[in-house]
Write a protein that holds these residues in place. Structure first.
Motif, PDB file in Angstrom:
ATOM      1  N   ALA A  14       0.839  -1.211   0.000  1.00 21.19           N
ATOM      2  CA  ALA A  14       0.000   0.000   0.000  1.00 21.19           C
ATOM      3  C   ALA A  14       0.870   1.256   0.000  1.00 21.19           C
ATOM      4  N   ALA A  15       1.908   1.241   0.830  1.00 20.04           N
ATOM      5  CA  ALA A  15       2.771   2.429   0.923  1.00 20.04           C
ATOM      6  C   ALA A  15       3.441   2.714  -0.423  1.00 20.04           C
ATOM      7  N   ARG A  16       3.889   1.665  -1.088  1.00 20.96           N
ATOM      8  CA  ARG A  16       4.529   1.879  -2.395  1.00 20.96           C
ATOM      9  C   ARG A  16       3.530   2.363  -3.439  1.00 20.96           C
ATOM     10  N   GLN A 144       5.499 -15.449  -1.588  1.00 19.58           N
ATOM     11  CA  GLN A 144       5.182 -16.509  -0.635  1.00 19.58           C
ATOM     12  C   GLN A 144       6.015 -16.431   0.629  1.00 19.58           C
ATOM     13  N   HIS A 145       6.924 -15.451   0.670  1.00 21.14           N
ATOM     14  CA  HIS A 145       7.743 -15.317   1.865  1.00 21.14           C
ATOM     15  C   HIS A 145       7.913 -13.833   2.174  1.00 21.14           C
ATOM     16  N   ALA A 146       7.630 -13.476   3.434  1.00 16.25           N
ATOM     17  CA  ALA A 146       7.656 -12.056   3.798  1.00 16.25           C
ATOM     18  C   ALA A 146       9.021 -11.425   3.537  1.00 16.25           C
ATOM     19  N   ARG A 147      10.086 -12.189   3.765  1.00 20.88           N
ATOM     20  CA  ARG A 147      11.418 -11.600   3.616  1.00 20.88           C
ATOM     21  C   ARG A 147      11.681 -11.165   2.173  1.00 20.88           C
ATOM     22  N   GLU A 148      11.133 -11.911   1.228  1.00 21.66           N
ATOM     23  CA  GLU A 148      11.336 -11.581  -0.189  1.00 21.66           C
ATOM     24  C   GLU A 148      10.399 -10.473  -0.673  1.00 21.66           C
ATOM     25  N   ALA A 149       9.316 -10.266   0.066  1.00 19.11           N
ATOM     26  CA  ALA A 149       8.233  -9.419  -0.447  1.00 19.11           C
ATOM     27  C   ALA A 149       8.683  -7.995  -0.826  1.00 19.11           C
ATOM     28  N   PRO A 150       9.449  -7.297   0.036  1.00 16.41           N
ATOM     29  CA  PRO A 150       9.820  -5.926  -0.342  1.00 16.41           C
ATOM     30  C   PRO A 150      10.568  -5.866  -1.678  1.00 16.41           C
ATOM     31  N   TYR A 151      11.487  -6.806  -1.874  1.00 10.80           N
ATOM     32  CA  TYR A 151      12.222  -6.804  -3.143  1.00 10.80           C
ATOM     33  C   TYR A 151      11.273  -7.098  -4.303  1.00 10.80           C
ATOM     34  N   GLN A 152      10.427  -8.119  -4.132  1.00  8.27           N
ATOM     35  CA  GLN A 152       9.530  -8.504  -5.231  1.00  8.27           C
ATOM     36  C   GLN A 152       8.551  -7.380  -5.578  1.00  8.27           C
ATOM     37  N   ILE A 153       8.032  -6.718  -4.550  1.00  6.57           N
ATOM     38  CA  ILE A 153       7.077  -5.617  -4.793  1.00  6.57           C
ATOM     39  C   ILE A 153       7.778  -4.467  -5.515  1.00  6.57           C
ATOM     40  N   ASP A 154       8.933  -4.061  -4.991  1.00  5.21           N
ATOM     41  CA  ASP A 154       9.640  -2.923  -5.609  1.00  5.21           C
ATOM     42  C   ASP A 154      10.060  -3.246  -7.041  1.00  5.21           C
ATOM     43  N   PRO A 166       1.531  -3.897 -17.774  1.00  4.88           N
ATOM     44  CA  PRO A 166       1.042  -4.390 -16.489  1.00  4.88           C
ATOM     45  C   PRO A 166       1.997  -5.385 -15.855  1.00  4.88           C
ATOM     46  N   VAL A 167       1.861  -5.549 -14.547  1.00  2.25           N
ATOM     47  CA  VAL A 167       2.564  -6.621 -13.823  1.00  2.25           C
ATOM     48  C   VAL A 167       1.526  -7.307 -12.945  1.00  2.25           C
ATOM     49  N   CYS A 168       1.851  -8.506 -12.480  1.00  2.00           N
ATOM     50  CA  CYS A 168       0.923  -9.218 -11.603  1.00  2.00           C
ATOM     51  C   CYS A 168       1.650  -9.685 -10.347  1.00  2.00           C
ATOM     52  N   LEU A 169       1.069  -9.356  -9.203  1.00  2.00           N
ATOM     53  CA  LEU A 169       1.616  -9.783  -7.909  1.00  2.00           C
ATOM     54  C   LEU A 169       0.595 -10.693  -7.257  1.00  2.00           C
ATOM     55  N   GLU A 170       0.951 -11.925  -7.027  1.00  2.00           N
ATOM     56  CA  GLU A 170       0.043 -12.831  -6.322  1.00  2.00           C
ATOM     57  C   GLU A 170       0.573 -12.973  -4.892  1.00  2.00           C
ATOM     58  N   VAL A 171      -0.245 -12.610  -3.925  1.00  2.00           N
ATOM     59  CA  VAL A 171       0.213 -12.595  -2.533  1.00  2.00           C
ATOM     60  C   VAL A 171      -0.469 -13.739  -1.783  1.00  2.00           C
ATOM     61  N   ALA A 172       0.322 -14.693  -1.297  1.00  2.00           N
ATOM     62  CA  ALA A 172      -0.258 -15.822  -0.564  1.00  2.00           C
ATOM     63  C   ALA A 172      -1.112 -15.305   0.584  1.00  2.00           C
ATOM     64  N   VAL A 180       7.085  -7.149   7.779  1.00  2.00           N
ATOM     65  CA  VAL A 180       8.275  -6.850   6.963  1.00  2.00           C
ATOM     66  C   VAL A 180       8.775  -5.477   7.401  1.00  2.00           C
ATOM     67  N   SER A 181       9.987  -5.114   6.976  1.00  2.00           N
ATOM     68  CA  SER A 181      10.463  -3.778   7.323  1.00  2.00           C
ATOM     69  C   SER A 181       9.646  -2.750   6.550  1.00  2.00           C
ATOM     70  N   ALA A 182       9.487  -1.579   7.158  1.00  2.00           N
ATOM     71  CA  ALA A 182       8.747  -0.514   6.462  1.00  2.00           C
ATOM     72  C   ALA A 182       9.519  -0.121   5.205  1.00  2.00           C
ATOM     73  N   PRO A 183       8.834   0.435   4.201  1.00  2.00           N
ATOM     74  CA  PRO A 183       9.534   0.796   2.967  1.00  2.00           C
ATOM     75  C   PRO A 183      10.649   1.795   3.220  1.00  2.00           C
TER      76      PRO A 183
END
Ligand code: DPX
Ligand code: MG
Length: 565
Positions: A14-16, A144-154, A166-172, A180-183
Motif C-alpha cells: 500500500a505504501a509503495r 510466498q515469503h515475507a522476507r522476499e516481499a519488499p524486493y519482489q514488490i519494488d 502491467p505486472v501481476c503480484l500474487e500474494v499468498a 516486513v520492514s517498512a519501505p
C-alpha cells in the motif's frame, strides 16, 4: 505488531502504491485476498473502489492509468477473480498501461501438504494463474515469503513503470499481514536508460535527412503517450514548421487547434487531404507509430520505410540504420533545435484542405441519426471534456470530432475488447473528477459490462454516457452480416433506476428525436451524477467511414490460406 520501522506485506505494498501516486485501487473481495484488503485499507492515502466484477475492475484500472498518466491497481481473489481479470490486463498490455494486478493466492502450506483447494482446477498445482499472467504482463510473481516481499514488490513496480506494461503480484493469503520492514527511501523512475553515443548519432543522422528533405511531415503514433514524449513532440511541431497528422490511436495526444495539425492519417477513412500529404512527403518522422490492420485500414496506408524516420520508445529506425537505447523524448528534444524551418508540407496541405460545413439541426420531431447525434456531441466539447469511444461505430464517429485544445480522447484500438469503455469510464472519472467524461458506447458493448454503471452511481461520478441503441453489432453487420449480429433489446434508460435502488443519483432517459436529444443533453449537463442517454438509431445508420473501413478490413481478413503444395 507494526511500528514506524516495520510494516506488513500488504502495508508495504500500500505504501509503495501511494508513493507512486495512486490515490485509489479497484477491488473485488474473496477469501484469498481479504487479509490483504484489510492491510491495504489501513493506508489512509488510498481509497478502495469496490467494483461489481473483476473484468470491470480491470477496465477501471485501465481508465485510471489513462486519466492519470501513471500507474493503477486492481485487487482480486485467486483464480476465479484473477482469470476474470485477465482480459482487461491483456488489454492494458496491448495499450501500454502500467496496471498493477494484485491477487490473493493459496496458503503457502497448501502445496507441501498436498491440499486440494476451492476456486482452483481441482489439482494440487497452484502456479497456473501466475503462468497465465506471465503471458500478458511484463512480470508476474508469487509472493510466498515475507522476507522476499519488499524486493519482489519494488521490482515489479519498477518493471511496470519502466516498461509501461502491467505486472501481476500474487500474494499468498497467509502472508498478507506478515511483518516486513517498512519501505525504505527509494526513487521509482520511469526514465528509460539512454546510450549517449547512440542518441547523438541518431540526432545527427535525422537532422541531416530532415534538413535535406523538400516536404517533410510529422506523424504522431499510438506509443507517443506511453513514451512520455507528447511534450517533446509538440516542441518539434513548433520549431520544424512541418505539417502534422495523428494516427487514429493517437487521437487526443496533440492539440487539434494547432495551425500545423491536419487531422487523422487513416488511409481511405482519414481526414480529407491528410493521407495525400503524408504519402506524398519525401520524408516522414513518425513518433511511436503502430501499423496494424485497424490503424492502417486493412494495410491500405503506405508506410514506406525508405521515407520514414520511425521513432519508437527506445529506438530510432532510419532508412538502413537502427539506433538502440535512444529514448523517444530525449531524441525529439535534442532534434527540435537542429531543424531548419520548413513549411512546405503545411502549405501543400492548406491548398487542398476542405472546410467542413457544420450540420444544421432538423425540426425537433426528426428521428435521430448518428450524424445529428455527433453534431450535438461536438457542441458539448470544451477543454475539460474527455471523450471515451468504445469499439464499434463510435470509433468512426468519435474520430470525426474536432477536439478543442486540452480536450482528451481515449480509444482501445490495439485491443478492441467490447465492454471496455464502461469500466474505463468509471476509472477515468475516479482519477479525474475535474473532467467532464463523455462516453460513446454501443448497445452490444454495453451489455458486456453494464453493471459498472452502479459503481459510477455509488462513488458519485458524473459521466455522460451516450448509449447508442441500434439493435445490434452494427460494425459486424457491415463487415459480415448474420443472425448473430442481432441482440436482445434492453430498456437501457430504465437501468439507472434499477441501479439507483432508492438511494442513487443516476439519471437515465431516452431520445428518439432531435428535440428529445437536445432536452436530454440539457438535463444531463445540469445533473450532478452519472447520466445515461439512450439514443435510438436505425440498425443500418452508420458512418460512411465504418462502411469503407469494414470493407478493407474484411478483405484483409478473408485472404484465403496460401497453398502449401
Ligand atoms: C463486436 C463488435 O453495439 O457497436 O456500433 O453497433 O457496432 P456498433 P456495439 O457496441 O457492437 C459492437 C460489435 C461484437 N466485436 O459490433 S465491435 C467482436 C468482439 C470484440 N470484443 C469482445 N467480443 C467480441 N471486439 C470482447
Ligand atoms: Mg450496436
Amino acid at each position: 505488531m507494526t511500528d514506524s520501522k516495520s510494516s506488513t506485506v500488504g502495508g508495504y505494498l500500500a505504501a509503495r502504491l501511494a508513493q507512486i501516486g495512486l490515490r485509489h485501487y479497484f477491488a473485488v473481495p474473496g477469501d484469498y485476498n481479504l487479509v490483504l484488503l484489510d492491510e491495504l485499507l489501513k493506508n489512509r492515502d488510498l481509497e478502495m473502489i469496490s467494483c461489481c466484477n473483476e473484468l470491470n475492475a480491470g477496465y477501471a484500472a485501465d481508465g485510471y492509468a489513462r486519466a492519470s498518466g501513471g500507474a493503477s491497481a486492481v485487487v482480486v481473489t485467486y483464480s476465479v477473480g484473477g482469470l476474470s481479470l485477465l482480459n482487461a490486463v491483456a488489454g492494458a498490455y496491448a495499450e501500454d498501461l502500467p496496471v498493477i494486478a494484485i491477487s490473493g493466492g493459496p496458503n503457502t502450506n497448501s502445496t507441501a501438504e498436498y491440499e486440494l483447494l476451492h476456486h482452483t482446477l481441482g489439482k494440487v498445482d497452484y502456479g497456473y494463474q501466475n503462468e497465465i499472467f506471465a503471458r500478458v504482463t511484463a512480470e508476474a510473481v508469487i509472493i510466498q515469503h515475507a522476507r522476499e516481499a519488499p524486493y519482489q514488490i519494488d521490482h515489479a513496480i519498477d518493471t511496470a513503470l519502466s516498461t509501461r506494461k502491467p505486472v501481476c503480484l500474487e500474494v499468498a493469503c497467509n502472508i498478507a499481514n506478515a511483518p516486513v520492514s517498512a519501505p525504505n527511501p527509494k526513487i521509482f523512475t520511469d526514465c528509460p536508460t539512454c546510450d549517449a553515443l547512440a542518441l547523438d548519432a541518431a540526432v545527427e543522422h535525422a537532422t541531416e535527412l530532415l534538413n535535406a528533405a523538400a516536404k517533410p511531415v510529422l506523424l504522431a503514433g499510438g506509443k507517443l503517450r506511453s513514451a512520455h514524449a507528447i511534450e517533446a513532440f509538440g516542441k518539434l511541431i513548433d520549431t520544424s514548421g512541418y505539417a502534422v497528422a495523428s494516427m487514429p490511436n493517437a487521437k487526443g495526444f496533440l492539440d487539434e487547434e494547432h495551425r500545423h495539425y491536419m487531422g487523422i492519417y487513416w488511409g481511405p477513412v482519414g481526414s480529407p487531404g491528410c493521407g495525400e500529404i503524408v504519402e506524398s512527403a519525401d520524408l516522414c518522422l513518425a513518433a511511436g507509430p503502430v501499423f496494424t490492420d485497424y490503424t492502417t485500414t486493412g494495410h491500405t496506408t503506405i508506410a514506406n520505410p525508405e521515407k520514414m524516420i520511425n521513432v519508437q520508445p527506445h529506438s530510432v529506425v532510419m532508412p538502413g540504420e537502427t539506433y538502440n537505447n535512444v529514448p523517444m523524448a530525449r531524441f525529439l528534444s535534442a532534434l527540435a533545435p537542429k531543424l531548419k524551418k520548413n513549411d512546405a508540407s503545411l502549405i501543400a496541405y492548406r491548398r487542398i484542405a476542405e472546410e467542413r460545413m457544420p450540420l444544421q439541426p432538423g425540426p425537433a420531431d426528426t428521428p435521430l441519426s448518428t450524424r445529428q447525434l455527433f453534431a450535438r456531441v461536438q457542441g458539448m466539447l470544451d477543454g475539460k471534456a474527455s471523450v471515451i469511444a468504445e469499439t464499434g461505430d463510435s470509433w468512426f464517429n468519435g474520430m470525426q470530432l474536432d477536439l478543442p485544445t486540452h480536450a482528451r480522447f481515449e480509444i482501445q484500438m490495439q485491443y478492441g475488447s467490447i465492454g471496455w469503455s464502461v469500466g474505463a469510464t468509471l476509472g477515468y472519472c475516479i482519477a479525474r473528477p475535474d473532467r467532464r467524461v463523455i462516453a460513446l458506447i454501443g448497445d452490444g458493448s454495453f451489455q458486456l459490462t453494464a453493471q459498472e454503471v452502479s459503481t459510477m452511481i455509488r462513488y458519485g461520478t458524473r459521466p455522460i454516457i451516450f448509449l447508442i441503441n441500434n439493435g445490434g453489432y452494427t460494425i459486424e453487420v457491415e463487415i459480415h452480416d448474420g443472425p448473430y449480429n442481432k441482440i436482445k433489446n434492453w430498456d437501457y434508460a430504465q437501468l439507472l433506476s434499477v441501479f439507483n435502488a432508492g438511494d442513487g443519483n443516476g439519471m437515465g432517459c431516452r431520445a428518439a428525436t432531435e428535440g428529445e436529444l437536445d432536452a436530454a443533453i440539457k438535463k444531463a449537463l445540469a445533473h450532478d451524477g452519472p447520466s445515461l442517454i439512450e439514443v435510438m438509431i436505425d440498425r443500418d445508420d452508420c458512418s460512411k467511414n465504418l462502411l469503407r473501413w469494414g470493407a478493407h478490413v474484411a478483405k484483409n481478413n478473408s485472404r484465403p490460406p496460401r497453398s502449401i503444395m
